[in-house]
Design a protein around this motif. Structure first.
Motif, PDB file in Angstrom:
ATOM      1  N   SER A  90     -11.012  44.028 -21.279  1.00 26.23           N
ATOM      2  CA  SER A  90     -11.008  43.259 -22.535  1.00 26.23           C
ATOM      3  C   SER A  90     -10.090  43.876 -23.579  1.00 26.23           C
ATOM      4  O   SER A  90      -9.627  43.197 -24.501  1.00 26.23           O
ATOM      5  CB  SER A  90     -12.434  43.150 -23.090  1.00 26.23           C
ATOM      6  OG  SER A  90     -12.946  44.443 -23.396  1.00 26.23           O
ATOM      7  N   ASN A 108      -6.633  41.914 -23.608  1.00 24.23           N
ATOM      8  CA  ASN A 108      -6.582  40.480 -23.932  1.00 24.23           C
ATOM      9  C   ASN A 108      -5.702  39.674 -22.967  1.00 24.23           C
ATOM     10  O   ASN A 108      -5.049  38.713 -23.371  1.00 24.23           O
ATOM     11  CB  ASN A 108      -6.080  40.256 -25.374  1.00 24.23           C
ATOM     12  CG  ASN A 108      -7.026  40.832 -26.405  1.00 24.23           C
ATOM     13  OD1 ASN A 108      -8.250  40.702 -26.268  1.00 24.23           O
ATOM     14  ND2 ASN A 108      -6.478  41.489 -27.416  1.00 24.23           N
ATOM     15  N   ASN A 109      -5.652  40.114 -21.712  1.00 25.29           N
ATOM     16  CA  ASN A 109      -4.874  39.372 -20.707  1.00 25.29           C
ATOM     17  C   ASN A 109      -5.579  39.498 -19.357  1.00 25.29           C
ATOM     18  O   ASN A 109      -4.990  39.898 -18.362  1.00 25.29           O
ATOM     19  CB  ASN A 109      -3.451  39.909 -20.625  1.00 25.29           C
ATOM     20  CG  ASN A 109      -2.510  38.934 -19.939  1.00 25.29           C
ATOM     21  OD1 ASN A 109      -2.903  37.814 -19.601  1.00 25.29           O
ATOM     22  ND2 ASN A 109      -1.280  39.357 -19.706  1.00 25.29           N
ATOM     23  N   THR A 110      -6.851  39.116 -19.373  1.00 20.36           N
ATOM     24  CA  THR A 110      -7.714  39.328 -18.211  1.00 20.36           C
ATOM     25  C   THR A 110      -7.274  38.492 -17.018  1.00 20.36           C
ATOM     26  O   THR A 110      -6.835  37.347 -17.162  1.00 20.36           O
ATOM     27  CB  THR A 110      -9.167  38.970 -18.575  1.00 20.36           C
ATOM     28  OG1 THR A 110      -9.550  39.762 -19.698  1.00 20.36           O
ATOM     29  CG2 THR A 110     -10.115  39.241 -17.418  1.00 20.36           C
ATOM     30  N   SER A 121     -12.249  36.994 -14.809  1.00 15.98           N
ATOM     31  CA  SER A 121     -12.931  36.351 -15.939  1.00 15.98           C
ATOM     32  C   SER A 121     -13.909  35.275 -15.484  1.00 15.98           C
ATOM     33  O   SER A 121     -14.871  34.949 -16.188  1.00 15.98           O
ATOM     34  CB  SER A 121     -11.902  35.738 -16.903  1.00 15.98           C
ATOM     35  OG  SER A 121     -11.159  34.722 -16.246  1.00 15.98           O
TER      36      SER A 121
END
Length: 569
Positions: free
Chosen positions: A376, A379-381, A386
């Motif tokens: 997390s 911010n580009n999981t 996800s």
């Protein structure tokens, strides 16, 4: 030949070295023809490192495993055609012209690859290079074999194998040299044009193979060359042996120009020779050697070393060992014998592949876990992570199988890390944060053991199975069938090579790297039994007597004992 067959022992190696001052003409022939082997090695080895940077320039190549395999294997597909056509060219136009044709193809392919603007054009260049590789793979050792004194024939043909592995080692050095240069991979692929030009110049100053000249009725030319190759006390016996061999062939009705597959298979000596020669080429490839040579940096990354430069540097070790093993084979090929050397080599390969299987199994089953908190943070999981209902079960290997990347923890790569989408931006953020970015393999405390396993594999493979198939195929066939049978065996080699190289990356994805190496190990075990049963020992046997040996031969498991038919009378 008169006086019996000279025993091939350690003195053969010393005699080979002494040629540098006793008869430099023979070494000149061998080294000039051997440049084809150097080109063969360079063009098959250079792609392993260049592929890392081609993936960076062409994103389609990076995303598609099949496209990476295509760039590697289209050269092999070209080699299949080159070897098949080369067999016909060797018999029709001679060994020398076949080598010159291979050089032309090397030159064209290098120029096309270096200037490629798309993966498609790059593949076209690889096809041209492959055609040259296929021709050189049989023409160079055949020329050397037919232009060498019997006593040092094996050592000089092994010299060609050394130049092949030396070319592969050179390709890794060139790869490292150009890692920081603009147009990295273009330089790597284009450099091959230089030795091709050098060999063209040298081959124009050299004669045709004396044995081919005898077959075409050009005896005076052949005699003049043989008198430069053999000492005065041996040359007349060699001339007479060749004359008798050719005369025997010409007695066959309607056989002077027409050779069919049916005729080859009906001839006992040729059939047995093809069985041994083709079988050796198949087992050489299906024990996995060219997956190591073509994908060595990728395998290093699968073992847990993420950096391109680190992967290339560690791959240089295996390539260097491969070249060293070829030097060892020059010493042992005429001392130990072809069959024993192949058996020792295969036994060592089985042990090495077992070590690689165990190491990669441990790496795949004990990879670092995925941390939701670490993931997390970026911010580009990864989409797969996800959406999963059990994120706690995800580890690095599962992340990579979901076509995502693993960003390792900065303090310790073995601690839980982040599973992220694969793109340049994400990779840049991960590396900027002083972390390591993995897309091929996962961090592992056992990664160093995989490098040891690869090194042991090369140490065992190179002196034996790396050399023996080419030496045996250059001397096992009767003169009349030597070109066409050599072409068939070389084609078999490249077809097998194509199957293995085209499937390796897909196999590692489908069943895992560990099971892939286990498959190679099973093949090596089968290869041991094949060599024991089907491969004769040609150590110290003049080429004109190999046919007689195959005619009379039954299964001879006591390969350390010389056949009674060839004891000195």
């Amino acid at each position: 030949m008169e006086g019996g067959v000279p025993e091939a022992d350690v003195s053969a190696f010393r005699e080979c070295i002494s040629l540098s001052w006793k008869n430099p003409y023979v070494l000149r022939l061998a080294f000039s023809a051997g440049i084809g082997g150097l080109l063969f090695g360079y063009d098959t080895g250079v792609i392993s490192g260049a592929l890392l940077y081609i993936r960076d320039d062409f994103k389609a190549v990076d995303r598609k495993t099949w496209l990476q395999e295509a760039i590697v294997s289209t050269a092999i597909a070209g080699a299949i055609v080159g070897a098949a056509v080369g067999g016909w060219m060797n018999d029709r136009f001679g060994r020398r012209k076949s080598i010159l044709s291979a050089d032309t193809l090397f030159l064209l392919g290098s120029v096309i690859m270096a200037s490629a603007t798309s993966p498609a054009i790059l593949i076209v260049g690889r096809v041209f290079v492959g055609l040259g590789v296929g021709m050189a793979s049989m023409a160079s050792p055949l020329y050397i074999s037919e232009s060498s004194p019997t006593r040092v024939r094996g050592a000089l043909v092994a010299l060609n194998s050394f130049l092949v592995t030396g070319g592969q080692f050179l390709s890794y050095l060139i790869n490292l040299a150009f890692t920081k240069a603009p147009g990295t991979w273009r330089w790597m692929l284009g450099v091959a044009a230089a030795p091709a030009i050098i060999q063209v110049v040298l081959m124009f100053t050299l004669p045709e193979s004396p044995r081919w000249l005898f077959r075409k009725g050009r005896e005076e030319e052949a005699k003049a060359i043989l008198r430069k190759i053999y000492p005065p006390n041996e040359v007349e016996a060699e001339i007479q042996a060749l004359r008798d061999s050719v005369a025997l062939e010409l007695k066959e009705v309607d056989s002077s120009e027409k050779i069919s597959i049916i005729k080859l298979l009906k001839t006992k000596s040729v059939r047995r020779g093809l069985c041994a020669g083709m079988g050796l080429q198949i087992f050489q490839q299906f024990t996995g050697i060219n997956t190591v040579m073509y994908y060595s940096p990728t395998i290093v990354q699968l073992a847990g070393f993420a950096s391109n430069q680190t992967a290339l540097l560690l791959s240089l070790i295996t390539s260097g060992l491969n070249a060293f093993g070829s030097i060892v084979s020059i010493y042992f090929i005429d001392k130990t014998g072809r069959k024993k050397l192949a058996l020792l080599s295969l036994c060592g390969c089985v042990l090495s592949l077992a070590l690689l299987t165990a190491t990669f199994h441990q790496t795949e089953t004990h990879s670092p876990m995925i941390s939701a908190i670490e993931t997390s943070y970026f911010n580009n999981t990864c989409p797969g992570f996800s959406k999963t209902v059990n994120p706690i079960e995800w580890d690095c290997m599962k992340c990579l199988k979901a076509e995502c990347g693993f960003c390792a923890s900065g303090s310790n790569k073995l601690l839980p890390g982040a599973c992220l989408s694969v793109n340049d931006a994400t990779r840049g953020i991960c590396l900027k944060d002083h972390r390591a970015w993995y897309t091929k393999g996962c961090p592992s405390k056992m990664g160093w053991l995989a490098i040891v396993g690869l090194a042991l594999y090369i140490i065992f493979f190179s002196p034996g199975m790396g050399t023996v198939p080419w030496v045996v195929n250059s001397e096992i066939y009767p003169l009349r069938y030597r070109g066409i049978c050599g072409g068939i065996a070389s084609t078999t080699c490249w077809v097998s090579n194509l199957v293995v190289s085209q499937s390796f990356l897909s196999l590692t994805v489908a069943i895992g790297t560990a099971w892939t190496f286990m498959l190679f190990g099973f093949v090596a075990v089968i290869g041991i039994f094949f060599v024991l049963i089907f491969v004769p020992e040609t150590k110290g046997v003049p080429m004109e007597e190999v046919e007689q040996m195959l005619e009379e031969r039954a299964v001879h498991l006591k390969f350390w004992q010389k056949s009674s038919a060839f004891q000195k009378s």
